[in-house]
Design a protein around this motif. Structure first.
Motif, PDB file in Angstrom:
ATOM      1  N   MET A  95       0.971  -1.157   0.232  1.00  0.00           N
ATOM      2  CA  MET A  95      -0.232  -0.403  -0.043  1.00  0.00           C
ATOM      3  C   MET A  95       0.888   0.914  -0.125  1.00  0.00           C
ATOM      4  O   MET A  95       0.782   2.217  -1.003  1.00  0.00           O
ATOM      5  N   TYR A  96       1.986   1.497   0.940  1.00  0.00           N
ATOM      6  CA  TYR A  96       2.776   2.529   0.688  1.00  0.00           C
ATOM      7  C   TYR A  96       3.472   2.497  -0.675  1.00  0.00           C
ATOM      8  O   TYR A  96       3.563   3.729  -0.963  1.00  0.00           O
ATOM      9  N   ARG A  99       1.205   4.569  -2.825  1.00  0.00           N
ATOM     10  CA  ARG A  99       1.440   5.901  -3.387  1.00  0.00           C
ATOM     11  C   ARG A  99       2.841   6.036  -3.014  1.00  0.00           C
ATOM     12  O   ARG A  99       2.219   6.890  -3.772  1.00  0.00           O
ATOM     13  N   TRP A 100       3.581   6.270  -2.420  1.00  0.00           N
ATOM     14  CA  TRP A 100       4.778   6.740  -2.643  1.00  0.00           C
ATOM     15  C   TRP A 100       6.291   6.483  -2.728  1.00  0.00           C
ATOM     16  O   TRP A 100       6.508   5.514  -2.145  1.00  0.00           O
ATOM     17  N   ALA A 120       0.139  -2.736  -7.338  1.00  0.00           N
ATOM     18  CA  ALA A 120      -1.033  -3.736  -7.415  1.00  0.00           C
ATOM     19  C   ALA A 120      -1.587  -2.543  -6.943  1.00  0.00           C
ATOM     20  O   ALA A 120      -2.727  -2.292  -6.610  1.00  0.00           O
ATOM     21  N   PHE A 121      -1.436  -1.551  -5.873  1.00  0.00           N
ATOM     22  CA  PHE A 121      -1.979  -0.666  -5.176  1.00  0.00           C
ATOM     23  C   PHE A 121      -1.904   0.888  -6.334  1.00  0.00           C
ATOM     24  O   PHE A 121      -2.050   1.961  -5.132  1.00  0.00           O
ATOM     25  N   ALA A 122      -1.122   0.771  -7.183  1.00  0.00           N
ATOM     26  CA  ALA A 122      -0.954   2.353  -7.774  1.00  0.00           C
ATOM     27  C   ALA A 122      -2.298   2.922  -8.255  1.00  0.00           C
ATOM     28  O   ALA A 122      -3.593   1.814  -8.198  1.00  0.00           O
ATOM     29  N   SER A 123      -2.428   4.389  -7.868  1.00  0.00           N
ATOM     30  CA  SER A 123      -3.672   4.816  -8.830  1.00  0.00           C
ATOM     31  C   SER A 123      -3.474   6.163  -8.906  1.00  0.00           C
ATOM     32  O   SER A 123      -2.326   6.726  -9.016  1.00  0.00           O
ATOM     33  N   ASP A 124      -4.582   7.176  -9.536  1.00  0.00           N
ATOM     34  CA  ASP A 124      -4.110   8.450  -9.469  1.00  0.00           C
ATOM     35  C   ASP A 124      -3.804   9.248  -8.159  1.00  0.00           C
ATOM     36  O   ASP A 124      -3.034  10.015  -8.429  1.00  0.00           O
ATOM     37  N   LEU A 125      -3.527   8.738  -6.992  1.00  0.00           N
ATOM     38  CA  LEU A 125      -3.141   8.961  -6.080  1.00  0.00           C
ATOM     39  C   LEU A 125      -1.447   9.124  -6.053  1.00  0.00           C
ATOM     40  O   LEU A 125      -0.922   9.292  -5.308  1.00  0.00           O
ATOM     41  N   ILE A 134       3.980  11.310   4.254  1.00  0.00           N
ATOM     42  CA  ILE A 134       3.636   9.759   3.946  1.00  0.00           C
ATOM     43  C   ILE A 134       2.315   9.521   5.041  1.00  0.00           C
ATOM     44  O   ILE A 134       2.339   8.754   5.585  1.00  0.00           O
ATOM     45  N   ARG A 157     -10.575  14.748   5.204  1.00  0.00           N
ATOM     46  CA  ARG A 157     -10.871  12.901   5.386  1.00  0.00           C
ATOM     47  C   ARG A 157     -10.588  11.423   4.338  1.00  0.00           C
ATOM     48  O   ARG A 157     -10.731  11.980   4.113  1.00  0.00           O
ATOM     49  N   GLY A 158      -9.983  10.442   5.246  1.00  0.00           N
ATOM     50  CA  GLY A 158     -10.142   9.445   4.696  1.00  0.00           C
ATOM     51  C   GLY A 158      -8.820   9.615   3.586  1.00  0.00           C
ATOM     52  O   GLY A 158      -7.525  10.361   3.706  1.00  0.00           O
ATOM     53  N   ILE A 159      -8.596   9.082   2.534  1.00  0.00           N
ATOM     54  CA  ILE A 159      -8.062   9.345   1.603  1.00  0.00           C
ATOM     55  C   ILE A 159      -7.385  10.144   1.158  1.00  0.00           C
ATOM     56  O   ILE A 159      -6.125  10.744   0.780  1.00  0.00           O
ATOM     57  N   ARG A 161      -7.082  12.851   3.348  1.00  0.00           N
ATOM     58  CA  ARG A 161      -6.139  13.487   4.901  1.00  0.00           C
ATOM     59  C   ARG A 161      -5.055  14.494   4.114  1.00  0.00           C
ATOM     60  O   ARG A 161      -3.602  13.489   3.356  1.00  0.00           O
TER      61      ARG A 161
END
Lengths: 662, 628
Positions: A95-96, A99-100, A120-125, A134, A157-159, A161
């Protein structure tokens, strides 16, 4: 009550830990490394990255807990790297990384969890910035816990943050301490040093951070400066018989509980933030009382903010026998407002009160004011007179030396008594500690260049409370080192409070004389100096810098007629009991000393004989300590810097040599 | 009431209320719960009063505005007491008919009564309506029977006798023991035995020698849930008395109610009730003239779902961001202001007075299991559910624990309407799970629901019919939780977002093999490693639908097909030739003018223009629109 010890098993290894200590300490103590992205040793645990998760079993029940914030409360078995734990750590690391992906601490932790790919956790963010935030929260905690500010916090809130200042704007309350940047594991917070261009800002920051961390973690168990400021020692001084009461007659009073730091904390202090007096300091020793309604004087009925009270303010009031906290705050306010020094006012008034009670002066002198000990209303009236330039206040306002000389000149009472109890040296009133039982403090006060003010040599704590300078030589050495060390603060515009009001947790590992110096904190100052100027500093250099100024100051004092042996001689009240009442109040102590130190039998002596013997002894001890201190400082036996010392210090200018001793 | 009442005045007050009501021929109980108010309940009450006055009947009939009656599907409601004649779906013009025909003419108005949806038979009285017959009222014992703002009404229904008995006859420890023996478990979701919690709180308070607080969690945030709101709206004193008893038991003198700002009516009633209780000496210093003092303050929440979590709630009360903390040290030890804090939800507190009035044994006699010696060993008492979704009788119901889902949905709820079939029921709020038809005969209690991968939660119950796509449902709830996660811990913040993206991909027809494994792996980590129970239970909607409706997921991924016909990228609408009558009813409502055709001839949908809104499907009376 000693904390309970609990046996736990970590990865088949038995370990004993203290109840309620965090599991991570035990794990680290067992030499086991845990991956984590939100744990910091100087900050309260966050428990947000979840990577330090361990599997534990208590009474047959297994569960996962985060080691950083799990308090050990009962026997248990811990697995730091079980299959279940590994499985989850891998997902969390992905997950980390997703994202980063380019942040080095994340790559490092992920590798330790066996993960190198987070796609697998890569996204628009996904943020490719290697210095991305982080969301570990270190900066938020540091701002809150080190500085007691909340300049930084999370919003969204949430994502969503994210880290921000209030309303997304740059916050003027930020004192620029840089703690946030220092604890940031990724470099997301950058500091722009455009203030006074230090040579090595990182060195300053590193040691400033050390101070901040100690404030956040140790102060609450040591002095509670953050909670109650210097007033924390009101009750300590009382306990050690050092709190001035009734013009230094006594060191304790049954009513002290009415004005101690707990009373101030609960009923008075409303402001508890760093006041920015020293850029980046997180001790926040300054306190304030808000909305205080004045009962007297020109601002009667006004609600005001009062800066204080600190220890000396309370001590000045107990010295006058005033144990009413409302009075203390009001006295504090008016002294500040009138520009009158609280210590001089309090000590001066205490002298007047003792003279009044002893019949040296009467209401005829005071304009009708019954100035007995504890006369709060009369003290305030006298203070207001002082400010208006009216009545008896005009006389009191000129200080103890003036009053002493006037009343002796007018032939009132016993001149020796008046001299003995008039607590001033070189014309300055004493600060608020009873030095009778501390030879080091007696000399620290009376030999101070500017007069008996603790700023130059506050040795009472190390002498009386911590017993770090027991021998005569230790005291003489302290009278050499500490005035120079304290002069050094003044030279550099640095505050002394973060030097010794909180000590490193393991300071006691040093020998007492060294421990008194708090070597690791002295080193902080040396590093501040080095970081600022680029020049390395050690004790020798520091002492040389100070000694030049200190000797120059002493010569100025000589020039004004104070800097001599006579000028360094204190009133007897500062050395021992003046009155019968005073002797009897601590008869056991004084009788004991006659017996053990002087080999006399107090049972066979009259009270007058005992007082005389004690006085002779104490006065001679004081002369000896002066001799030793003068020698150590390179001064003549009359207390004047020698020509040789001036040459040694490189300040042998003709004007100075003319004042110096041979 | 302006002066404090003494203990022996309760009976006098009660008798006074009964005597006052006896002066009337009867009472007209107008539902003024939020649901009925939205349907002009306040107007109905006003018109009723006006008409009575016009007919000179104001001294014969007493109009009482009550809290939520429960049968929200048929509001506004008026119940004529003492007979219990039930009038529903009243429009403003119906009031005159009611007054003239029933109150003046003495003949109840059949056309305003409830009818059996299947047989069409009339049910004149409340007790004739199946919605009410299987219910058993404890927490809602006063609903529809009292004016919620009237303290005397509450006392007339036996209110405050429990508190009186407790204060005068019991030691705090006895009260805690009684609650423990009753088996009362927390109605907020966790099902933690209330008595055990109270005992821990009291123990922590005694050990530390400090203050202790009681808190009522009224931050009801589940979509479609309104149990707590309705209890406060219909019987606020029940909550206040329950908290006062709790405060006496644990040794608290300060209490707080954390209530959502979105509940304006409940807030008004609660404030009025608190004021009245204070004026009557039932709150404040020296309650009932004894040494026991207790008061309650209201804290309004700003609507964050996570603030229903107890530690986040307490952080929010303290003025900090509403984020949970690790609860390795429980709130009963270090809660609000770092002091021991006993938190229960609205329904739990409302259950307290009747338990102490009628005894633990009575309460434990309802529900499942034997909780006499161990409150964990069953689920006693009743549970309030808000029954919504594809069910005829939407509303608020209170049923004994152990009743089956089928009884709730089919008997109380009246089954699925519009000729559709039941598919699943979602319990426990957004992070609950979906239970399929095969488990409808399961008795409902804390442990059975958890066993099925769902949970009791605070009592939300959403019924779904065969036109519901379970992948879409999972996506909906996960998206809700993505929005409501506080973002503090990594698995909940990052994991839910990843779940959401995968679910959306599947619903969009872009799912790939391996997605289901990925979903399960993420769910597993989010469930096991999240900091609080919001994250811990967040995977439930995904896991339960994967467990019971895996074939739907597979159809989306492998066949790019949404079996329920919901996921727009995977469906198409078509008009069937023989069934279409060419009536044209679908042409006008179509927002993109995608439907064309001559009158009385089969119409056609232009697939390019169609946005799959489904309006044509809904309006077609001949089932000529097919969705695939």
């Amino acid at each position: 009550m000693a904390p309970t010890k609990i046996d736990i098993t970590i990865n088949d290894k038995k370990i004993t830990v203290l109840e309620d200590s965090m599991l991570i300490k035990a794990v680290i103590g067992a030499g086991i490394a845990l991956p984590t992205l939100c744990y910091h040793k100087d900050l309260t645990p966050n428990g947000t990255c979840r990577l330090c998760m361990c599997e534990i079993e208590i009474k047959g029940k297994r569960r996962l807990v985060t080691a950083c914030n799990y308090p050990v409360r009962q026997e248990m078995t811990v697995w730091t790297n079980s299959e279940r734990v590994q499985k989850h750590r891998k997902v969390l690391a992905q997950m980390y990384l997703g994202r980063w992906p380019n942040v080095p601490v994340i790559q490092d932790v992920a590798r330790r969890c066996g993960v190198t790919d987070g796609s697998a956790f890569a996204s628009d963010l996904t943020d490719p910035n290697p210095k991305a935030c982080i969301l570990c929260g270190h900066c938020v905690k540091a701002c809150d816990e080190f500085i007691q500010e909340r300049i930084l916090d999370f919003a969204g809130r949430g994502i969503l943050r994210h880290l921000t200042m209030p309303f997304g704007e740059s916050d003027p309350h930020c004192i620029g301490c840089t703690s946030c940047a220092h604890v940031c594991p990724t470099g997301a917070i950058q500091i722009i040093d455009d203030t006074n261009h230090p040579v090595d800002p990182d060195l300053i920051r590193k040691h400033g951070m050390k101070v901040n961390a100690e404030m956040a973690t140790l102060d609450k168990n040591q002095c509670c400066m953050r909670e109650v400021g210097t007033a924390n020692i009101v009750e300590v001084m009382d306990r050690y018989d050092l709190l001035p009461v009734h013009n230094y007659k006594f060191g304790q009073h049954p009513d002290t509980y009415k004005v101690d730091s707990q009373v101030l904390r609960k009923k008075y202090f409303t402001q508890n933030n760093p006041d920015g007096c020293w850029f980046g300091c997180s001790m926040s020793c300054a306190k304030a009382v808000d909305g205080f309604e004045l009962k007297t004087g020109p601002y009667k009925g006004h609600r005001v903010t009062v800066d204080g009270p600190e220890y000396e303010t309370v001590g000045a009031c107990t010295n006058m026998g005033c144990f009413d906290p409302d009075f203390i705050v009001e006295f504090n306010f008016y002294c500040d407002t009138y520009g009158i020094d609280i210590i001089s006012a309090g000590t001066g008034m205490a002298f007047v009160m003792e003279c009044f009670e002893a019949g040296v002066i009467t209401t005829a002198d005071t304009g009708g004011l019954e100035l007995k000990f504890g006369a709060c209303a009369e003290v305030l009236e006298c203070l207001h007179q002082m400010s208006r330039g009216e009545g008896f206040g005009v006389e009191v306002g000129q200080g103890v030396r003036f009053l002493k000389e006037k009343w002796i000149r007018e032939g009132r009472g016993d001149a020796r008594f008046i001299r003995d109890i008039g607590m001033e040296v070189k014309g300055l009133e004493y600060s608020e500690y009873v030095p009778k039982e501390s030879l080091a403090q007696q000399a620290g006060y009376a030999m101070a260049v500017k007069g008996p003010q603790h700023d130059e040599a506050w040795l009472i704590f190390m002498d009386m409370v911590n017993n770090q300078i027991p021998s005569f030589e230790d005291k003489a050495e302290a009278l050499y080192y500490f005035p120079l060390w304290r002069t050094w603060f003044g030279l550099h515009g640095l505050c002394k409070i973060v030097w010794n009001d909180v000590a490193p947790a393991d300071n006691k590992k040093y020998a007492p004389q060294l421990a008194a110096k708090i070597p690791e904190h002295v080193d902080n100052y040396f590093k501040f100096y080095e970081g600022m100027t680029g020049e390395k500093l050690d004790e020798e250099k520091m002492l040389a810098q100070s000694a030049r100024v200190h000797n120059l100051q002493r010569l100025m004092s000589v020039l004004f007629g104070f800097g001599t042996r006579a000028g360094d001689t204190p009133p007897y009240r500062s050395l021992g009991p003046v009155t019968e009442e005073e002797y009897l109040s601590r008869a056991e102590r004084y009788d004991g000393q006659l017996q053990s130190v002087l080999g006399l039998d107090p049972a066979k002596m009259t009270l007058d004989e005992k007082r005389a013997a004690l006085r002779a002894h104490r006065e001679s001890q004081y002369q000896k300590v002066m001799d030793a201190a003068y020698a150590r400082r390179g001064w003549s036996q009359d207390g004047i810097p020698t020509k040789a010392r001036l040459r040694e210090l490189g300040i042998d200018l003709p004007e100075l040599l003319a004042l110096a001793a041979d | 009431m302006t002066s404090p009442i003494s203990m022996n005045q309760l009976e006098t007050i009660s008798a006074g209320v009964h005597a006052e009501q006896a002066r009337y021929r009867g009472m007209l109980m107008v539902c003024n719960g939020t649901g009925c108010v939205a349907a002009k309940g306040f107007e109905i009450k006003k018109i009723l009063n006006d008409r009575l006055a016009e007919h000179g009947l104001q001294d014969q009939w007493l109009v009482v505005g009550t809290g939520c009656n429960g049968f929200c599907a048929v509001g506004p409601i008026v119940v004529v007491q003492p007979e219990g004649i039930f009038y529903q779906k009243l429009r403003e013009k119906d009031v005159e008919t009611l007054v003239v025909e029933h109150l003046v003419g003495g003949k109840p108005v059949e056309k305003l009564m409830h009818r059996n949806p299947v047989t069409g038979a009339i049910n004149p009285k409340m007790e004739d309506i199946p919605f009410f017959t299987k219910q058993q009222l404890v927490a809602l014992r006063n609903k529809g029977l009292i004016d919620p703002e009237n303290l005397d009404h509450y006392i007339a229904r036996g209110g405050y006798t429990a508190l009186r008995r407790v204060i005068t006859e019991n030691q705090p420890e006895d009260v805690i023991a009684e609650i423990t023996r009753s088996g009362l478990r927390g109605r907020g979701g966790g099902g933690f035995p209330a008595g055990v919690k109270w005992a821990s709180g009291r123990k922590a308070m005694e050990k530390r020698g400090c203050e202790i607080y009681v808190v009522c969690n009224a931050d009801e945030g589940d979509p479609g849930a309104f149990m707590d709101r309705s209890i406060i709206e219909s019987d606020p004193y029940a909550v206040i008395e329950g908290m006062t008893i709790g405060a006496f038991a644990v040794g608290a003198s300060e209490g707080f109610i954390y209530i959502r700002k979105e509940y304006p009516l409940a807030l008004v009633r609660l404030n009025r009730a608190l004021d009245a209780a204070r004026a009557a000496g039932l709150l404040g210093d020296r309650i009932f003239g004894t040494d026991f003092s207790f008061d309650i303050r209201i804290h309004r929440g700003a609507g964050a779902f996570v603030c229903g979590e107890s530690s986040a709630l307490m952080a929010s009360m303290a003025g900090r961001a509403g984020e949970p903390r690790a609860k390795y040290v429980h709130n009963v030890e270090y809660g609000f202001r770092d002091k021991p804090t006993v938190l229960n939800n609205v329904e739990t507190w409302a259950n307290v007075p009747p338990i102490l009035e009628k005894g633990a044994k009575w309460f434990a006699g309802m529900g499942t299991g034997d909780v006499k010696d161990n409150p964990w060993n069953g689920s006693s008492g009743t549970k309030v559910f808000s029954l919504v979704g594809k069910v005829r009788n939407t509303g608020l119901v209170e049923v004994p624990m152990g009743i089956t889902l089928r009884e709730i949905i089919e008997d109380v709820g009246g089954g699925v309407p519009d000729g559709r079939t039941f598919k699943a029921v979602q319990t426990g709020g957004p992070s609950g799970g979906c239970i399929p038809a095969s488990h409808l005969d399961m008795p409902v209690d804390f442990d059975s629901l958890t066993g099925l991968g769902s949970m009791m939660g605070s009592g939300g119950m959403i019924v779904m019919d065969d036109r519901t796509c379970m992948v879409d449902v999972a996506r909906y709830f996960v998206d809700f939780l993505v929005d409501e996660s506080c973002g503090k811990c990594t698995p909940c913040r990052e994991g839910l977002y990843a779940l959401s993206r995968i679910l959306r991909r599947i619903c969009d027809g872009n799912g790939v093999e391996g997605d289901l494994d990925m979903l399960e792996a993420i769910c597993d980590t989010v469930r096991e490693t999240s900091l609080c129970q919001l994250g811990g239970s967040a995977p439930n909607p995904v896991l339960s639908t994967l467990k019971f409706f895996r074939d739907e997921y597979e159809a989306h991924i492998r066949e790019k097909r949404c079996p329920a016909g919901v996921c727009k990228p995977l469906i198409s609408y078509r008009i069937l030739e023989p069934a279409c009558t060419g009536c044209g009813a679908c042409v006008k409502p179509c927002p993109t003018a995608a439907i064309t055709g001559e009158r009385k001839k089969t119409h056609v949908i232009d697939a390019q223009k169609c946005i799959r809104c489904g309006i044509c499907f809904e309006v077609c009376k001949f089932h000529a629109v097919e969705v695939k």
